[in-house]
Enzyme design. Structure first.
Site, PDB file in Angstrom:
ATOM      1  N   LYS A  14     -14.527  19.184  23.963  1.00 50.68           N
ATOM      2  CA  LYS A  14     -13.983  19.505  25.276  1.00 50.68           C
ATOM      3  C   LYS A  14     -12.759  18.624  25.484  1.00 50.68           C
ATOM      4  O   LYS A  14     -12.528  17.719  24.670  1.00 50.68           O
ATOM      5  CB  LYS A  14     -15.008  19.250  26.379  1.00 50.68           C
ATOM      6  CG  LYS A  14     -15.679  17.865  26.289  1.00 50.68           C
ATOM      7  CD  LYS A  14     -16.741  17.671  27.354  1.00 50.68           C
ATOM      8  CE  LYS A  14     -18.073  18.301  27.011  1.00 50.68           C
ATOM      9  NZ  LYS A  14     -18.469  19.388  27.868  1.00 50.68           N
ATOM     10  N   ARG A  15     -11.978  18.869  26.539  1.00 50.04           N
ATOM     11  CA  ARG A  15     -10.858  17.973  26.806  1.00 50.04           C
ATOM     12  C   ARG A  15     -11.346  16.532  26.943  1.00 50.04           C
ATOM     13  O   ARG A  15     -12.470  16.287  27.381  1.00 50.04           O
ATOM     14  CB  ARG A  15     -10.149  18.401  28.100  1.00 50.04           C
ATOM     15  CG  ARG A  15      -9.251  19.616  27.948  1.00 50.04           C
ATOM     16  CD  ARG A  15      -8.153  19.431  26.959  1.00 50.04           C
ATOM     17  NE  ARG A  15      -7.094  18.574  27.475  1.00 50.04           N
ATOM     18  CZ  ARG A  15      -5.890  18.995  27.852  1.00 50.04           C
ATOM     19  NH1 ARG A  15      -5.585  20.278  27.760  1.00 50.04           N
ATOM     20  NH2 ARG A  15      -4.995  18.146  28.294  1.00 50.04           N
ATOM     21  N   HIS A  18     -11.372  25.128  41.032  1.00 50.96           N
ATOM     22  CA  HIS A  18     -11.979  24.705  39.760  1.00 50.96           C
ATOM     23  C   HIS A  18     -12.183  23.211  39.626  1.00 50.96           C
ATOM     24  O   HIS A  18     -12.540  22.737  38.552  1.00 50.96           O
ATOM     25  CB  HIS A  18     -11.120  25.157  38.579  1.00 50.96           C
ATOM     26  CG  HIS A  18     -11.044  26.633  38.411  1.00 50.96           C
ATOM     27  ND1 HIS A  18     -11.919  27.340  37.619  1.00 50.96           N
ATOM     28  CD2 HIS A  18     -10.209  27.543  38.938  1.00 50.96           C
ATOM     29  CE1 HIS A  18     -11.604  28.619  37.654  1.00 50.96           C
ATOM     30  NE2 HIS A  18     -10.566  28.777  38.454  1.00 50.96           N
ATOM     31  N   LYS A  27     -21.709  28.278  26.001  1.00 48.63           N
ATOM     32  CA  LYS A  27     -21.461  28.781  24.640  1.00 48.63           C
ATOM     33  C   LYS A  27     -22.472  28.197  23.660  1.00 48.63           C
ATOM     34  O   LYS A  27     -22.999  28.894  22.789  1.00 48.63           O
ATOM     35  CB  LYS A  27     -20.032  28.426  24.198  1.00 48.63           C
ATOM     36  CG  LYS A  27     -18.958  29.140  25.015  1.00 48.63           C
ATOM     37  CD  LYS A  27     -17.576  28.521  24.855  1.00 48.63           C
ATOM     38  CE  LYS A  27     -16.685  28.999  26.015  1.00 48.63           C
ATOM     39  NZ  LYS A  27     -15.481  28.145  26.195  1.00 48.63           N
ATOM     40  N   THR A  43     -18.111  25.395  30.729  1.00 44.77           N
ATOM     41  CA  THR A  43     -18.410  26.692  30.128  1.00 44.77           C
ATOM     42  C   THR A  43     -18.796  26.510  28.666  1.00 44.77           C
ATOM     43  O   THR A  43     -19.495  27.346  28.094  1.00 44.77           O
ATOM     44  CB  THR A  43     -17.211  27.654  30.233  1.00 44.77           C
ATOM     45  OG1 THR A  43     -16.015  26.939  29.924  1.00 44.77           O
ATOM     46  CG2 THR A  43     -17.091  28.236  31.625  1.00 44.77           C
ATOM     47  N   LYS A  47     -15.758  13.081  31.670  1.00 46.14           N
ATOM     48  CA  LYS A  47     -16.606  13.802  30.718  1.00 46.14           C
ATOM     49  C   LYS A  47     -17.400  12.835  29.831  1.00 46.14           C
ATOM     50  O   LYS A  47     -18.319  13.221  29.133  1.00 46.14           O
ATOM     51  CB  LYS A  47     -15.761  14.748  29.870  1.00 46.14           C
ATOM     52  CG  LYS A  47     -15.123  15.871  30.687  1.00 46.14           C
ATOM     53  CD  LYS A  47     -14.276  16.797  29.816  1.00 46.14           C
ATOM     54  CE  LYS A  47     -13.489  17.814  30.619  1.00 46.14           C
ATOM     55  NZ  LYS A  47     -14.270  18.996  31.016  1.00 46.14           N
TER      56      LYS A  47
HETATM   57  C1  26V Z   1      -5.177  21.133  36.508  1.00 45.80           C
HETATM   58  C2  26V Z   1      -3.925  20.657  36.589  1.00 45.80           C
HETATM   59  C3  26V Z   1      -3.704  19.564  37.502  1.00 45.80           C
HETATM   60  C4  26V Z   1      -2.296  19.412  37.801  1.00 45.80           C
HETATM   61  C5  26V Z   1      -1.408  19.512  36.601  1.00 45.80           C
HETATM   62  C6  26V Z   1      -1.554  20.794  35.887  1.00 45.80           C
HETATM   63  C7  26V Z   1      -2.950  21.213  35.790  1.00 45.80           C
HETATM   64  C8  26V Z   1      -3.256  22.219  34.916  1.00 45.80           C
HETATM   65  C9  26V Z   1      -4.523  22.676  34.828  1.00 45.80           C
HETATM   66  C10 26V Z   1      -5.470  22.133  35.626  1.00 45.80           C
HETATM   67  C11 26V Z   1      -6.810  22.706  35.498  1.00 45.80           C
HETATM   68  C12 26V Z   1      -7.885  21.766  35.774  1.00 45.80           C
HETATM   69  C13 26V Z   1      -8.985  22.493  36.313  1.00 45.80           C
HETATM   70  C14 26V Z   1      -9.941  22.985  35.274  1.00 45.80           C
HETATM   71  O1  26V Z   1      -9.651  23.345  34.150  1.00 45.80           O
HETATM   72  N1  26V Z   1     -11.141  23.001  35.693  1.00 45.80           N
HETATM   73  C15 26V Z   1     -12.220  23.416  34.865  1.00 45.80           C
HETATM   74  O2  26V Z   1     -12.446  24.786  35.173  1.00 45.80           O
HETATM   75  C16 26V Z   1     -13.502  25.316  34.400  1.00 45.80           C
HETATM   76  C17 26V Z   1     -13.579  26.786  34.718  1.00 45.80           C
HETATM   77  O3  26V Z   1     -13.946  26.978  36.035  1.00 45.80           O
HETATM   78  C18 26V Z   1     -14.787  24.581  34.714  1.00 45.80           C
HETATM   79  O4  26V Z   1     -15.797  25.086  33.893  1.00 45.80           O
HETATM   80  C19 26V Z   1     -14.626  23.085  34.468  1.00 45.80           C
HETATM   81  O5  26V Z   1     -15.767  22.394  34.863  1.00 45.80           O
HETATM   82  C20 26V Z   1     -13.434  22.573  35.223  1.00 45.80           C
HETATM   83  O6  26V Z   1     -13.162  21.223  34.882  1.00 45.80           O
END
Ligand code: 26V
Length: 804
Positions: free
Chosen positions: A543-544, A355, A656, A652, A549
């Site tokens: 968004k975050r 992701h 929406k 995503t 971003k």
């Molecule tokens: C990353 C990390 C990094 C280490 C610490 C804990 C932690 C927890 C969650 C994440 C998730 C980051 C990845 C993420 O959310 N990616 C997003 O995924 C979406 C669904 O595929 C995508 O639409 C977004 O573009 C992407 O940023």
């Protein structure tokens, strides 16, 4: 099951009586909500049982979606919708003098996720159930979800999200299905019947107890399961009485330390921190999940050496990638299978979704920490790596660079993405561009090594929650115009494009948006006590908070507009309200400064009534969440998708907004590219550098942010305002933002894309003046949004990866 108004009224009153001994007049809205939720769960329980029985009897292949995050949001409205009884229920309650909407608002969001990745998992569950795919979620039952965000004096303040405080009617505790998880200890090997056996000793054992939540499909009898694991001590009945005082509190400390494993969701989605507790959470999830799966299949007499015919496991990012090693452990140590056989089955079962390509988010664990906590799992990873490195050397003799680059273990660290790739038969990215970058750049070596393993699955969103539930007015117009088949088959939304030039439909679409906006203004007045002009353009970036971003780019354009208006108060622009919303990771200092900056700009502009004449308004909506998204997205005229090209894997939110008839202003990044392909160049506003330009600037290192500062007087004025007193805050308040741009050379090219962005924003202003053209664009966006339903995405996962 047939349920009519009369049933609902009677059942609801019964529920209130049995649960609380209260009648409608006495019961609080909270009790009414709980009674209704319990009733709805009851209505689904027969189908839940039947679905499970069917799966057991037919032994059809089942999918398990392993994820550290499920960002579900609220369930009441969604469950009523999927059961097909929402309108009936609304009327029944209304006859009892109760507002269903009010009860829906009582429910706490299940905020068990950070953002896109967690919400995607939730959308996928909805689609799997609605498509009758046997697919379940496997995750952690965090006691605290993602923190609640308060904005105090412009700053983000984090408040614990105690979402379970009042109880959760949707879940069922299954203590009889608990499993044990082992941490620490040491491992030695012995010879037994001519083969090597591994003995794990002196470990600490804890209990994982599952809580099951039904996942109700739309207009079908399928009810799948979201199984969330809770960490508990093995013996809850410590004989506290026999402890003396000191030991009593020690025992409690111990209990707390175990329970802390499922206590809190890590709120960081940008940087890998390498925390021991996070590692424990990850192993806890995969071990509990896989043990319970294997136990189930043994119980129904499936030969374990054919497990790959019966299950598929999807690994949602690297967080659950230890599933590879844990399944190997179970097959080898507990089921006495050989390494080769176990590895073949494991890789056939596992598939991995990536992701992100931001390198700082790629998970690595220090060997020492890992080995101490999970000695047997470490041994297995070491062996997987040893064999893998052998293969690399065979294929590329003497290429040490390649070997070092691809090795799972390198430089004292375990690279979880490499483990996931080696241990899976499929690796997918989440949008075309993202997959292409994985294949040709970030994971190029792996793609060459394993041809055919890499594939794309562009993300999607469930149109049931994000259109039918969130935007009933638009849903009604759609159903009246093209019938209701699109709810079952979202590609049929395409029919709506035939009405793009229909003045009557255009008008209706405009009315819907206007009514949604008025509703939101009333809500904002009630909840935040703010006044918003519903007749302004609603321009939304939710968004975050993250540098890539580029909320900053948006804020800079707003300041630019403001300065232009100050200079020329009669400047002809359509009144616009800029909305922002999103949480920053608590330790992400720059992102938090950006929040403060946006709020500072908001105060400055919103209070300068004389100069602005109601033309500009800036609002930061606190505590962006699934339920707030459902409110703001249906009101948006403009959707801001402005990440630096190549940085947003998919996005995503973009889908929406499109589905709700917003016009997207976007860079050629992530799924924006596919949205553009779908709607056509004339129905989206694209600006900024494309991937080639970004990659070339990054590779050649010849970007000079300072040049843009010195050569563009608008940028100079804006950036100066970060450190002079013009925004009425201390001149050191935004010094990190300032230095990220000018001293650290603007990693995400905000200055470079600024000019192009302002022009794109002018284009929006112009387009909006031509009502017919604008409405036509909205209709095209709605009509083309069906391909971004997660139903389509899931069908591809099912066919091409899971083979179900
Ligand atoms: C990353 C990390 C990094 C280490 C610490 C804990 C932690 C927890 C969650 C994440 C998730 C980051 C990845 C993420 O959310 N990616 C997003 O995924 C979406 C669904 O595929 C995508 O639409 C977004 O573009 C992407 O940023």
């Amino acid at each position: 099951m047939y349920i009519d108004k009369k049933n609902i009224k009677m059942d609801f009153i019964n529920e209130l009586t049995t649960m609380y001994s209260e009648d409608i007049d006495e019961a609080s809205n909270l009790h009414k909500y709980f009674a209704l939720a319990k009733l709805v769960k009851k209505y689904s329980s027969q189908n839940w049982m039947r679905t499970n029985r069917k799966y057991k009897n037919t032994k059809k292949k089942q999918v398990y979606y392993f994820s550290m995050e499920f960002l579900i949001g609220r369930l009441l409205g969604n469950n009523l919708l999927n059961l097909g009884i929402k309108d009936t229920c609304k009327e029944a309650l209304s006859e009892l003098g109760i507002s269903l909407n009010e009860l829906e608002e009582i429910e706490n969001d299940a905020g068990l996720g950070n953002g896109g990745l967690g919400r995607l998992a939730a959308c996928f569950l909805d689609s799997m159930a609605s498509l009758n795919i046997p697919g379940h979620g496997c995750g952690i039952r965090y006691y605290y979800g993602l923190f609640q965000q308060k904005i105090i004096n412009g700053y983000q303040v984090e408040i614990p999200d105690h979402w379970l405080r009042d109880g959760n009617m949707w879940e069922t505790r299954k203590e009889d299905k608990a499993v044990r998880i082992k941490f620490g200890g040491n491992v030695h090997s012995i010879m037994e019947n001519n083969s090597l056996k591994f003995i794990h000793e002196n470990y600490e054992e804890i209990l994982a107890v599952p809580y099951d939540t039904p996942v109700i499909g739309y207009n079908t009898d399928t009810v799948n399961t979201l199984r969330l694991w809770n960490a508990e001590t093995l013996d809850d009945d410590f004989d506290f009485a026999t402890f003396n005082k000191g030991q009593y509190s020690k025992a409690l400390e111990y209990k707390n330390s175990i329970e802390s494993i499922s206590q809190v969701l890590y709120p960081d989605d940008s940087k890998e921190e390498g925390k021991l507790l996070r590692l424990k959470q990850q192993y806890f999830l995969v071990s509990a999940g896989l043990q319970s799966i294997v136990r189930y299949y043994k119980k129904i007499n499936v030969p374990i050496n054919e497990l790959n015919k019966y299950i598929a496991v999807q690994i949602n990012d690297t967080h659950p990638s230890m599933a590879v090693a844990e399944l190997m452990r179970i097959l080898i140590d507990e089921e006495n299978m050989t390494w080769d056989e176990s590895f073949k089955i494991t890789t056939n079962i596992m598939s991995y979704t990536n992701h992100t390509i931001l390198s700082e988010a790629l998970e690595k664990w220090p060997i020492n920490m890992f080995k101490k906590l999970l000695p047997r799992i470490y041994m297995i990873i070491e062996e997987i790596n040893r064999r893998f490195c052998e293969e690399i050397q065979n294929k590329y003799p003497n290429d040490t660079k390649k070997l070092n680059d691809m090795s799972i273990i390198f430089n004292g660290e375990i690279k979880m993405a490499h483990l996931a790739i080696v241990g899976s038969h499929s690796v997918n990215g989440v949008a075309k561009l993202h997959t292409e970058l994985l294949k040709n750049k970030e994971l190029k070596n792996f793609n060459e090594f394993y041809s055919g393993k890499f594939n794309n699955k562009t993300n999607g969103i469930t149109h049931r929650r994000w259109l039918v539930k969130a935007n009933p007015r638009l849903t009604e117009i759609l159903c009246k115009t093209i019938g209701n088949q699109w709810i079952k088959n979202p590609l049929e939304l395409e029919k709506f494009t035939n009405y793009a030039k229909d003045l009557n439909i255009q008008n209706k679409i405009r009315e819907v948006k206007e009514k949604n906006k008025i509703d939101f203004c009333n809500y904002a007045k009630k909840i935040y006590d703010i006044d918003i002009n519903p007749y302004s353009i609603f321009d939304v970036q939710v968004k975050r908070l993250h540098a890539y971003k580029r909320q900053l780019l948006n804020a800079f354009n707003i300041l630019n507009l403001y300065y232009k208006l100050k200079e020329n108060p009669s400047l002809d622009i359509i009144p616009r309200t800029f909305f922002f919303g999103g949480k920053a990771a608590p330790g992400y200092y720059l992102a938090k400064q950006i929040i403060k900056f946006i709020n500072t700009v908001a105060v400055k502009i919103n209070n300068d009534k004389d100069a602005i004449h109601g033309k500009l308004n800036v609002i930061f909506l606190p505590n962006y969440s699934v339920s707030l998204a459902e409110k703001i997205i249906p009101c948006a005229d403009v959707s801001e998708q402005i990440s630096t090209a190549t940085k947003e894997a998919s996005g995503t939110g973009n889908m929406k907004f499109m589905m709700n008839g917003s016009i997207t202003i976007a860079t050629l990044d992530g799924a924006n590219i596919e949205i553009k392909e779908a709607v056509g160049d004339e129905n989206i506003i694209i600006f900024g550098m494309n991937k080639e330009e970004v990659l070339s600037l990054e590779e050649n290192k010849n970007y000079k942010a300072n040049n843009y500062y010195y050569s563009d007087s608008r940028l100079m004025k804006i950036i100066n305002s970060l450190v002079d007193n013009s925004l009425n805050v201390s001149s050191s308040e935004f010094k990190d933002i300032y230095s990220s741009l000018l001293e650290k050379n603007d990693e995400y090219f905000v200055l470079k894309d600024f000019d192009s962005y302002t022009k794109a924003q002018d284009k929006i202003d112009n387009l909006y003046r031509n009502k017919n053209k604008w409405q036509k664009m909205c209709i095209m966006n709605i009509g083309k949004s069906g391909i971004f339903s997660s139903d389509n995405t899931i069908k591809k996962y099912a066919k091409e990866i899971w083979h179900v």
